[in-house]
Design an enzyme around this catalytic site. Structure first.
Site, PDB file in Angstrom:
ATOM      1  N   ASP A  44       0.880  -1.165   0.000  1.00 49.84           N
ATOM      2  CA  ASP A  44       0.000   0.000   0.000  1.00 49.84           C
ATOM      3  C   ASP A  44       0.916   1.213   0.000  1.00 49.84           C
ATOM      4  OD1 ASP A  44      -1.705   2.105   0.512  1.00 49.84           O
ATOM      5  OD2 ASP A  44      -2.349   1.404   2.492  1.00 49.84           O
ATOM      6  N   LYS A  71       2.551  11.720  -3.387  1.00 50.00           N
ATOM      7  CA  LYS A  71       1.668  10.876  -4.188  1.00 50.00           C
ATOM      8  C   LYS A  71       0.655  11.720  -4.965  1.00 50.00           C
ATOM      9  CE  LYS A  71      -1.613   7.074  -3.578  1.00 50.00           C
ATOM     10  NZ  LYS A  71      -2.072   6.084  -2.594  1.00 50.00           N
ATOM     11  N   GLU A 122      -6.930   0.537  -4.577  1.00 48.63           N
ATOM     12  CA  GLU A 122      -6.948   0.409  -3.114  1.00 48.63           C
ATOM     13  C   GLU A 122      -8.268  -0.155  -2.568  1.00 48.63           C
ATOM     14  OE1 GLU A 122      -5.694   4.294  -1.888  1.00 48.63           O
ATOM     15  OE2 GLU A 122      -3.723   3.969  -2.753  1.00 48.63           O
ATOM     16  N   ASP A 169     -12.988   4.737   1.753  1.00 43.09           N
ATOM     17  CA  ASP A 169     -11.573   4.886   2.124  1.00 43.09           C
ATOM     18  C   ASP A 169     -11.195   6.359   2.206  1.00 43.09           C
ATOM     19  OD1 ASP A 169      -8.811   5.033   2.290  1.00 43.09           O
ATOM     20  OD2 ASP A 169      -8.411   3.577   0.712  1.00 43.09           O
TER      21      ASP A 169
END
Ligand code: ADP
Ligand code: MG
Length: 580
Positions: A8, A70, A147, A170
């Site tokens: 992850d 990211k 994800e 999420d």
């Protein structure tokens, strides 16, 4: 070697896991932590730090560190760290390299194959940038996995044989993803995905910082422009308070002086949970539209969702849980640790890739997160107008998928067509993301309306291959978007690998010492003077021990230092410590 690691690669925290005989298991890092902050720093000696040590350095020397990179994956943005320029792929590569060293230390042998997760909303460029980052770190990237899909896999794997529809919510540090996933007869199918690429816990922390400053008559933007250190300090204080408020109803934030230092008499502001909730509510409201969209795309009402799963550290906030419950009409669940579930699911997928016996009968499918298509011209009778987007693969189509659509030439004796490929949801081609273009030649002379078939093949990694066939001759041209200039080329990756190899790093067995030292230095500056003397003595002793190089002496001094820090830094924002 069949061992494949699941990773992850988070905006805020990253984690690695593998599928063992007892199921998916997190691989601890050099500090023994299960999460590694996605932060990179360069210390005074020019040595690269990754993870918790870098996060400590970031508080005192923000200009020497980078985080949240990211968010810039797949863009041309460069980040400066201690005067050195990095591209986002290199910074992610450093995090991935650190996880690789952790996995190798854990197993006692080299590992090189990985499944890496990305937000479902990541576009083609962002996925390719992630693959490039993996290569820079020395990984063979076997699969890019969404994800929420990974989270659903983690749950699905624990519930083999279940038959239900899940909504995976999420909310991490920097990204929000929501997916509808259907589980039946050992098959896991993502029905739809939606989200926002810039919404998460960091925004809540900044909201707290902004309101605290506002209460003192200052503006966050101005402070940010004037004193980066003051902001990084304040943000660290607000982050800690925010996490404490998931458990407590009041928390304190110490506000550093204009030069960024904590001085006697620096204001201490009390923040209540009620205030926090009022401040973050407007930002949190942005979860509603993606939830409505994902249910619409999956053609489900909220009552048809059997279970709501919470993923991501920010779902530890009671407000988030309540809001999700109200929006979906049922209590969400998080039986698995929300910070780890993505890595655990990636490990199960990695087991599938590596053909681990335990997962042979689990089938996983996924969807294309965006519509993919070409630019066309439309004959409107009076005129021919170009610039329209014509979908070939619709958003949320199950992948892998291959679709063909027939197009035709516009004018007599047209010998060539230019295929322009886009992804997005707008009717206008130029409002979507251009993925590339190529020419199809060799169309035989003749009247208009000569057919050309265009086939789009979209694989499980989200890599698109386009084949154009001139129907009259059967001749075809293939264009793979993966090889296009949008991503890094192999030679650019080789150059980045060489540049990475030149960076100095601390030996792995010294990482814990570096971390404690930096944490102690950060805490030192926060302490009132009487406590500074105590910590100062402990620090002197530890530094002397480090210079003496006797492991037993070093360990003794480090433990004394850690005890002091644990007492002072007790309700710190340690992401590993928040387990309920
Ligand atoms: P990412 O997927 O972006 O890497 P994580 O899932 O690890 O992120 O979530 C990180 C975010 O979760 C951070 O913004 C952090 O502040 C937040 N967070 C972690 N623990 C808590 C908590 N106990 N209360 C509120 N927020 C938390
Ligand atoms: Mg995450």
């Amino acid at each position: 070697m069949n061992l494949v690691i699941g990773i992850d690669l988070g905006t805020t925290n990253s984690a690695a896991a593998f599928l063992g005989p007892d199921g998916a298991q997190i691989i601890p890092n050099a500090l023994g932590d299960r999460l590694t902050p996605s932060v990179v720093g360069v210390d005074e000696s020019g040595t690269v730090l990754v993870g918790a040590a870098a996060r400590e350095l970031q508080v005192l020397r923000p200009e020497r560190c980078a985080g949240l990179f990211k968010r810039y994956m797949g863009t041309d943005r460069k980040l400066t760290v201690a005067g050195r320029t990095f591209i986002p792929e290199e910074l992610s590569g450093l995090v991935l390299r650190s996880l690789k060293a952790d996995a190798e230390a854990f197993f006692g042998h080299p590992v090189s194959r990985a499944v890496i997760t990305v937000p479902a909303y990541f576009n083609d460029r962002q996925r390719k940038a992630t693959i490039a980052a993996g290569k820079i770190a020395g990984w063979t990237v076997e699969r890019i996995l969404n994800e929420p899909t990974a989270a659903a896999i983690a749950y699905g794997f624990h519930e083999a044989g279940a038959d239900k529809k899940l909504l995976v919510f999420d909310l991490g540090g920097g990204t929000f993803d929501v997916s509808v996933v259907e589980l039946f007869e050992g098959t896991l199918e993502v029905k739809a995905s939606s989200g926002e690429s810039a919404l998460g816990g960091e925004d809540f922390t900044r909201a707290v910082a902004a309101r605290v400053l506002l209460g003192l008559g200052e503006s966050f933007e101005q402070v940010e422009a004037r004193s980066p250190k003051r902001v990084s300090r304040l943000v660290q204080q607000c982050e800690r308070a925010k996490c404490a408020l998931s458990r407590d109803v009041v928390a304190a934030v110490r506000v550093p002086a204009p030069d960024g230092e904590f001085k006697p008499g620096t204001p201490q502001v009390t923040v209540t949970r009620e205030q926090l909730e009022a401040w973050v509510s407007p930002t949190l409201a942005r979860i509603e539209l993606p939830i409505r969209r994902v249910l619409g795309d999956a053609r489900l009402t909220r009552d048809q969702i059997d279970e709501v799963i919470l993923v991501g550290g920010a779902t530890r906030m009671p407000l988030v849980v309540n809001r999700v419950a109200a929006l979906l009409g049922k209590e969400p669940r998080c039986r698995l640790n929300p910070d780890e579930v993505v890595a655990l699911g990636a490990a199960v997928q990695a087991g599938l890739v590596g053909r681990a016996a335990a997962v042979e009968d689990l089938v996983v499918t996924d969807v294309a997160p965006f519509t993919l298509g070409v630019e066309i011209s439309k004959d409107l009778g009076a005129e021919v107008r170009d610039g329209y987007f014509d979908p070939v693969i619709d958003r949320n189509t199950t992948i892998p998928v291959s679709r063909v659509k027939r197009y035709s030439t516009l004018v007599p004796n047209q010998r060539m067509i230019r295929v322009k490929v886009y992804q997005g949801e707008s009717r206008r081609a130029d409002e979507n993301l251009s993925l590339g273009e190529f020419e199809v030649r060799g169309i035989p002379p003749g009247p208009a309306n000569q057919p050309v078939d265009i086939r789009f093949t979209y694989d499980l990694n989200g890599v698109l291959e386009i084949e154009a066939t001139v129907v009259a001759t059967g001749k075809s041209v293939t264009h793979v978007i993966a090889k296009h200039a949008q991503g890094m080329t192999e030679s650019e990756i080789r150059a980045a690998v060489a540049a990475m190899a030149k960076l100095k790093t601390h030996p792995r067995d010294e990482e814990a010492n570096r971390f404690v030292l930096l944490r102690a230095e950060r805490v030192f500056e926060e302490l009132p003077s009487e406590l500074r003397d105590v910590l100062g003595r402990l620090l002197d002793g530890f530094e002397a021990a480090l210079a003496g190089q006797d492991p037993a002496v070093i360990a003794r001094h480090r433990e004394a230092l850690e005890r002091f820090l644990a007492a002072y830094d007790a309700d710190g924002a340690d992401p590993n410590g928040g387990d309920e």
